[in-house]
Scaffold this motif. Structure first.
Motif: not given
Ligand code: B12
Lengths: 241, 206
Positions: A37-38, A89, A109, A113, A148, A152, B98-100, B144, B148, B175, B193, B195
């Motif tokens: 799922h990650l 999810d 939010p 969970y 991180m 929360y 609240i993913h930030d 961001s 879903t 995101g 996709r 930053a």
């Molecule tokens: C880290 C993470 C968390 C952390 C968040 C910490 C934080 N402070 O953000 C923690 C562990 C706390 C967390 C919690 C939750 N999470 Co989470 N999490 C993730 C994870 C593993 C990585 C996301 C991330 O930050 N990646 C790092 C960034 C840097 O990577 P990136 O995407 O490449 O970033 C680039 C682009 O996105 C782009 N970009 C981003 N924003 C923007 C904006 C613009 C304008 C542009 C142009 C580009 C752009 O630029 C970035 C930089 O290059 C993902 C899975 C995944 N692999 O994506 C799940 C994921 C997103 N989480 C998920 C879930 C379900 C949750 C929870 C509900 C889980 C729970 N058990 O409670 C909670 C609730 C969150 C909420 N209400 O928001 C699901 C979402 C499923 C869905 N519904 O779609 C995912 C997909 C995992 C999964 N499949 O289960 N999570």
């Protein structure tokens, strides 16, 4: 008419935990690695392969997944009817409906969970913290986790009604304490799981007929509309028990 | 390039990073050179992350270290730089999400590339985006979201801008699994996709 013997369930370990107790006799199930799922792109590929394989012996394939970060979008019901709960999810599946999940996440939010299943497969923030401690020592690991989780406020344990919950409750409470999150319990429900296994597959489910591909639009509409903007042919949303 | 700084960042030695940065400045090293070392270090961590060899919290701490370095460098760079800001951007994680981590990285890169960035944080309601754009006069908005569940709030935010008569404001989204389908669904002007894509999009709009 659904025949258990010609139906296969594909789910990850956490959801399977809730499915197994309700599994009709004769229905087979396939467990996929929870860690997938990650990496949504990998999950999609593994799911399609599992569907293709299952459809060799089954007419109907039930997915114990939600949208899961779009991993199910683009999946094709090869030689079978494919049924997916219309949820974002697995948390909605544990809570019993999409509405129940929306209500919870809308209210707060900043909620992390936990369920028995998540704890069982060792994919919680506590497990992540342990790995960090190993690498960087406790103070730095604490600091990273605090960064991180800075937004929360709550840790919610979803009570899905298993008999042996105490151990998991204690664990969830311990995790909440460790990261200064407020601990709460949320009532879970097996309603969605039961409906997935036994029907009716009404508008809480996406039903793709053989050859159809699942689109994001399917998850948006209450009823599938012909010729929607994503170019997907609709399936009837009538129940098929 | 300072190997010492690169090592300190990749080994997550937070305190050393600050000390080394100050040391380098005292030695007369140019802030831009220090930033190059930071970028090198971030590339190493980014690669590790892609290969599954770094954890998310490590990525966040790396981001924090980058921020502390730029906080030290900024006043010095401001002295040298005469350059006006390229444009104003309002960014935030949409309501219900609240993913930030990714949002912070995007905001940081935009800032580094000469934009004046207002970061509204997480769980930001549509009205808040609109209000802030009205107050700051920003011409670009970045939304961001990783859940879903966040796609509808994104759509609502785009709609709110239209309703407020701010049709000229350019909106980009990003995101997780956001793609062209989601862009269409939300009505945003573009999606990115990573930053760097955010920076390229923004530059194309000013
Ligand atoms: C880290 C993470 C968390 C952390 C968040 C910490 C934080 N402070 O953000 C923690 C562990 C706390 C967390 C919690 C939750 N999470 Co989470 N999490 C993730 C994870 C593993 C990585 C996301 C991330 O930050 N990646 C790092 C960034 C840097 O990577 P990136 O995407 O490449 O970033 C680039 C682009 O996105 C782009 N970009 C981003 N924003 C923007 C904006 C613009 C304008 C542009 C142009 C580009 C752009 O630029 C970035 C930089 O290059 C993902 C899975 C995944 N692999 O994506 C799940 C994921 C997103 N989480 C998920 C879930 C379900 C949750 C929870 C509900 C889980 C729970 N058990 O409670 C909670 C609730 C969150 C909420 N209400 O928001 C699901 C979402 C499923 C869905 N519904 O779609 C995912 C997909 C995992 C999964 N499949 O289960 N999570």
């Amino acid at each position: 008419m659904m025949q258990p013997g010609r139906t296969s369930v594909i789910a990850c370990a956490t959801v399977l935990e809730e499915i197994t107790p309700l599994l009709p006799e004769g229905m087979t199930c396939v467990e996929l690695d929870f860690g997938l799922h990650l990496k949504p792109a990998n999950l999609k590929q593994v799911l399609q392969e599992a569907i293709d394989k299952a459809s060799e012996d089954a007419d109907t394939v039930l997915l114990g997944y939600g949208l899961c970060s779009m991993a199910v979008v683009g999946l094709t019901a090869t030689n079978c009817t494919l049924v997916v709960p219309k949820v974002d999810d697995c948390i909605a599946i544990f809570m019993g409906s999409r509405q129940a999940y929306s209500a919870q996440s809308g209210a707060e939010p900043g909620t992390y969970y936990l369920t028995k299943g998540w704890i069982e497969v060792s994919d919680t923030i506590w497990d992540e913290y342990q790995k960090l401690v190993e690498r960087h020592g406790e103070p730095r690991a604490q600091r990273m986790m605090r960064l991180m989780l800075k937004n929360y406020t709550r840790l919610a344990y979803i009570d899905t009604g298993h008999r042996d919950q105490d151990h998991y409750r204690d664990y969830a409470r311990m995790v909440a304490d460790a990261f200064q999150l407020r601990y709460e319990e949320v009532q879970g429900s097996n309603r969605m799981v039961e409906k997935l296994l036994k029907g009716p597959w009404d508008d809480e489910f996406v039903v793709a007929e053989p050859g159809q591909t699942i689109s994001y639009a399917d998850f948006q509409t209450t009823n599938r509309i012909a010729g929607n903007s994503f170019g997907i042919t609709p399936a009837p949303s009538t129940s098929q028990t | 390039m300072s190997q010492e700084l690169i090592d300190a960042i990749t080994e997550m030695r937070e305190d050393d990073v600050v000390a080394i940065t100050n040391q380098l400045l005292d030695q007369g090293v140019a802030p831009t050179d220090i930033l190059m070392s930071c970028k090198q270090a971030m590339d190493v961590i980014g690669k590790r992350f892609e290969e599954g060899d770094a954890f998310i919290p490590e990525l966040i701490l790396a981001g924090e270290m980058m921020t502390s370095v730029t906080d030290i460098l900024k006043p010095r760079m401001a002295e040298e730089a005469t350059s006006d800001k390229l444009g104003k951007i309002v960014i935030g994680t949409v309501q219900g999400d609240i993913h930030d981590i990714a949002k912070d990285i995007v905001a940081f890169m935009l800032d580094l590339n000469g934009f004046d960035v207002t970061d509204l944080g997480v769980d930001v309601p549509p009205e808040k985006f609109v209000q802030t754009v009205q107050e700051t006069g920003a011409t670009i908005v970045g939304l961001s979201g990783f859940l879903t569940l966040a796609f509808d709030p994104m759509k609502d935010t785009v709609t709110a801008f239209k309703a407020a008569g701010l049709d000229d404001v350019k909106i980009m989204i990003g995101g997780g699994q956001i793609d062209e389908n989601i862009r269409q669904y939300t009505g945003a002007d573009a999606y990115g996709r990573d930053a760097m894509a955010a920076v390229d999009l923004a530059k194309g709009w000013v």
